[in-house]
Scaffold this motif. Structure first.
Motif, PDB file in Angstrom:
ATOM      1  N   ILE A 172      47.599  54.540  44.352  1.00  0.00           N
ATOM      2  CA  ILE A 172      48.792  55.114  43.714  1.00  0.00           C
ATOM      3  C   ILE A 172      48.493  55.263  42.242  1.00  0.00           C
ATOM      4  O   ILE A 172      48.466  54.283  41.502  1.00  0.00           O
ATOM      5  N   GLY A 173      48.236  56.486  41.797  1.00  0.00           N
ATOM      6  CA  GLY A 173      47.839  56.705  40.409  1.00  0.00           C
ATOM      7  C   GLY A 173      46.528  55.980  40.161  1.00  0.00           C
ATOM      8  O   GLY A 173      45.570  56.145  40.915  1.00  0.00           O
ATOM      9  N   PHE A 174      46.484  55.148  39.122  1.00  0.00           N
ATOM     10  CA  PHE A 174      45.258  54.404  38.839  1.00  0.00           C
ATOM     11  C   PHE A 174      45.202  53.099  39.632  1.00  0.00           C
ATOM     12  O   PHE A 174      44.232  52.382  39.620  1.00  0.00           O
ATOM     13  N   TRP A 175      46.298  52.763  40.283  1.00  0.00           N
ATOM     14  CA  TRP A 175      46.425  51.456  40.931  1.00  0.00           C
ATOM     15  C   TRP A 175      46.061  51.543  42.412  1.00  0.00           C
ATOM     16  O   TRP A 175      46.671  52.306  43.147  1.00  0.00           O
ATOM     17  N   ARG A 176      45.105  50.740  42.823  1.00  0.00           N
ATOM     18  CA  ARG A 176      44.747  50.697  44.239  1.00  0.00           C
ATOM     19  C   ARG A 176      45.372  49.434  44.832  1.00  0.00           C
ATOM     20  O   ARG A 176      45.015  48.328  44.455  1.00  0.00           O
ATOM     21  N   THR A 177      46.339  49.637  45.731  1.00  0.00           N
ATOM     22  CA  THR A 177      47.089  48.483  46.235  1.00  0.00           C
ATOM     23  C   THR A 177      46.800  48.180  47.701  1.00  0.00           C
ATOM     24  O   THR A 177      46.561  49.086  48.501  1.00  0.00           O
ATOM     25  N   GLY A 178      46.816  46.896  48.009  1.00  0.00           N
ATOM     26  CA  GLY A 178      46.650  46.472  49.394  1.00  0.00           C
ATOM     27  C   GLY A 178      47.955  45.947  49.955  1.00  0.00           C
ATOM     28  O   GLY A 178      48.013  45.428  51.070  1.00  0.00           O
ATOM     29  N   LEU A 179      49.013  46.083  49.165  1.00  0.00           N
ATOM     30  CA  LEU A 179      50.289  45.489  49.568  1.00  0.00           C
ATOM     31  C   LEU A 179      51.081  46.386  50.503  1.00  0.00           C
ATOM     32  O   LEU A 179      52.073  45.966  51.089  1.00  0.00           O
ATOM     33  N   LEU A 180      50.640  47.650  50.634  1.00  0.00           N
ATOM     34  CA  LEU A 180      51.460  48.599  51.397  1.00  0.00           C
ATOM     35  C   LEU A 180      50.988  48.808  52.825  1.00  0.00           C
ATOM     36  O   LEU A 180      51.652  49.464  53.613  1.00  0.00           O
TER      37      LEU A 180
END
Lengths: 321, 329
Positions: A172-180
């Motif tokens: 998401i944008g610059f943020w790579r998340t594993g929470l989703l």
């Protein structure tokens, strides 16, 4: 309140300057960066050229000034190994570490404070004794052992939780998340639990001790005498006072978790900043190490500042000093 | 006995504390009553059970180690000793309120004075925040705190001891209680402030038509505001009388000792030196009480019978009770 915040800001800047000076010394004098850059087989002339090209022939204070100037512009130099800007390299890893630390802190704070309150209410019951004994374990068992044990039980024997990596992530944008993603969350469980264990035990013991002390205070007797129900007396009147030291502690811990969860990240092969730092130390990748130290200092100082402000909000006695 | 014609009637109350060394009979068979609108003084040295009696009425005895093991506390047809916790909560603060000795520590340091008083109106009167706040400010005005609007939004540490005790009184009287239990409310204050607080309490007692149970070790306070006095010693009531007769003609040797140990100006002993009399000896520990009269070891009139058994509380007429063999068996 404004002077209070201003004072904290100035303190923060001073500490950052001190850290930057240490970083600069590491950068400049721990081994000759010119040799590292020019290579083993460079001639004397080539070395001098490189030295001039990078401004390393200038006086120390000029070099330090340039170092600060560049740092302020987010320029910490390029990694010797991967030849990309060190800051970018680290920031890319930041979301992974942040999510891990945040989840661990969430577990530690909710369970630590919750159990601490429950234990303080029935200090001599056997579940309380069990929890307190367990918390001693949490404090004294080192992280690497907890991690390996958890991997053995849940990853290997039971096979219900993935023992390494971050799993599926979403950008998401610059943020790579594993929470989703479900997979990402599953991967988070074991490392976050490992990381939370020690902090949980500390917060639990702190909450319990604080509650025991506050519950004996006169104003708690007043609260009962008012006719308040137990929930209000315990949460509104007692816990609110206990939270003052607990929040301070939790803030310190959070900074530590973000900056120094190296062991846990290594055990679980978590693609975070800690893992990167370890790798960079193996490869003497100075720009990355220095950038990491600066960033860690910046994060910890920022978090501490937030905690200080929060402390003032929680404690009316501080607010008016 | 069942229902009482008094506002509050305590009958044979026993509150014991279980400790590692044994059972401490902090309140042992205590009976007295409180009538509408009166000020009752409860006097005694530290550890005589006066505070424990008050906490028993409020059901604030920490349990364990404490426990009300016997007796009744009648209030408005209810026995407070057997009341459900939720029913007791509706009485606490609303109909029976209490103020404590230490104004420095009896207010919660993290909430404003106004919030802490307003909480009473929110809890017992179901008011919203704003309305409760308005009432809280009005209460601060009634206890004669200057600039109540400003004070209401201040924290306890910003107020002086006297101001805090005023705030505590405002909180206790917020819901117009029928009974106010004051546990040494002036002990921690300066003498000049003490007098102000006592005056205030007397005045508010008239305004609010509240019965006051004044717990103190200070006979000066009793003389000033109480109509009746209960003297306690080592968990027992030893004498009970109207204030004036008690001061003029104390019956129990302990009461006499207490009265003699008040310093008086201009009084000199035969040797010409100013000397304050004291009661010899110490209050017995509640764990190893003497077998007979509990005051016997310190009593100047000690007799053989005093060591053998405990005297009963005897009625000397006109509301006068005394527990001593000097007045018959």
């Amino acid at each position: 309140m404004t002077t209070y915040i201003l004072r904290r800001l100035i303190q923060g800047v001073v500490v950052l300057l001190a850290v930057s000076m240490i970083c600069f010394i590491i950068f400049r004098y721990l081994g000759d960066p010119v040799l590292t850059m020019a290579g083993k087989y460079a001639t004397q002339q080539e070395i001098e050229e490189v030295r001039r090209a990078f401004g390393l022939d200038q006086p120390t204070h000029v070099q330090y000034g340039r170092f600060i100037w560049n740092a302020l512009h987010g320029n910490f130099g390029k990694s010797y190994v991967s030849r990309v800007p060190a800051l970018g390299l680290i920031l890319e890893r930041f979301p992974a570490t942040f999510e891990l630390a945040f989840t661990a802190m969430l577990i530690a704070l909710t369970l630590g404070v919750g159990l601490g309150v429950l234990v303080s209410l029935n200090p001599s019951s056997w579940p309380s004794r069990l929890v307190m004994a367990g918390s001693l374990g949490g404090i004294s068992i080192p992280t690497f052992l907890t991690g390996v044990l958890l991997i053995m039980i849940f990853g290997v024997y039971m096979g219900i939780l993935p023992p390494f990596g971050r799993g599926e992530t979403v950008q998401i944008g610059f943020w790579r998340t594993g929470l989703l993603t479900a997979d990402g969350l599953k991967h988070l469980v074991l490392p976050a639990t490992t990381l939370a264990m020690y902090q949980l035990a500390v917060l639990l013991r702190l909450t319990r001790a604080g509650m025991r002390e506050v519950l004996a205070e006169e104003y708690i007797k007043t609260a009962w005498a008012k006719g308040l129900p137990p929930g209000k007396v315990i949460v509104k009147h007692a816990l609110r006072n206990v939270l003052i030291p607990v929040v301070t502690m939790a803030g310190l811990q959070f900074g530590e978790l973000i900056a120094f969860s190296i062991v846990t990240e290594t055990i679980f092969q978590w693609p975070g900043m800690g893992n990167l730092l370890l790798q960079s130390i193996y490869e003497t990748d100075q720009p990355v190490i220095v950038t990491y130290i600066m960033l860690a200092a910046f994060l910890i100082i920022t978090i501490n500042m937030v905690v200080d402000i929060l402390y003032a909000v929680l404690n009316p006695k501080i607010r008016y000093d | 006995m069942t229902e009482s014609r008094h506002l509050l009637e305590i009958q044979h109350l026993k509150t014991y504390f279980t400790t590692f060394e044994g059972v401490a009979r902090a309140v042992d068979d205590v009976s007295f009553h409180l009538d509408r609108g009166e000020v009752l003084g409860v006097v005694g040295e530290s550890g005589c059970g006066k505070s424990v009696t008050a906490q028993s009425i409020m059901r604030l005895i920490p349990e364990p180690p404490g426990k009300i093991v016997g007796g009744h506390i009648w209030f408005d047809g209810m026995d407070l000793t057997t009341l459900q916790p939720s029913a007791m909560r509706r009485i606490r603060g609303d109909r029976i309120a209490m103020i404590f000795q230490e104004p420095m520590t009896s207010l919660n340091p993290v909430y404003t004075i106004g919030d802490q008083i307003a909480e009473m109106f929110q809890l017992h009167r179901g008011m919203g925040r704003r309305e409760a706040w308005r009432h809280a400010v009005a209460m601060l005005e009634k206890v004669q705190i200057p600039a109540p609007h400003k004070r209401a939004s201040e924290y306890p540490h910003q107020l002086s001891g006297g101001m805090r005790q005023r705030a505590m009184i405002a909180m206790a009287l917020a819901c117009d209680p029928e009974i106010l239990i004051a546990d040494e409310p002036t002990t921690a204050l300066d003498v000049t402030v003490q007098a102000q607080i006592l005056d205030l309490m007397l005045q508010l007692k008239e305004d609010f038509q509240t019965a006051v149970m004044m717990i103190t070790h200070d006979l000066g306070v009793i003389a000033e505001i109480a109509q009746r006095v209960v003297v306690m010693y080592a968990g027992k009531v030893v004498e009970q009388a109207a204030t004036l007769p008690l001061f003029e003609d104390p019956k129990h040797p302990y009461t006499r000792g207490l009265l003699r140990s008040i310093p008086k100006l201009g009084e000199r002993s035969k040797k010409g030196r100013l000397r304050l009399e004291e009661i010899p000896g110490m209050v017995p520990g509640l764990l190893d009480l003497p077998p007979g009269c509990r005051f016997e070891p310190r009593c100047p009139h000690s007799m053989a019978v005093c060591r053998e058994r405990e005297p009963e509380l005897q009625d000397l007429g006109s509301g006068r009770l005394v527990r001593c063999f000097l007045y018959g068996t």
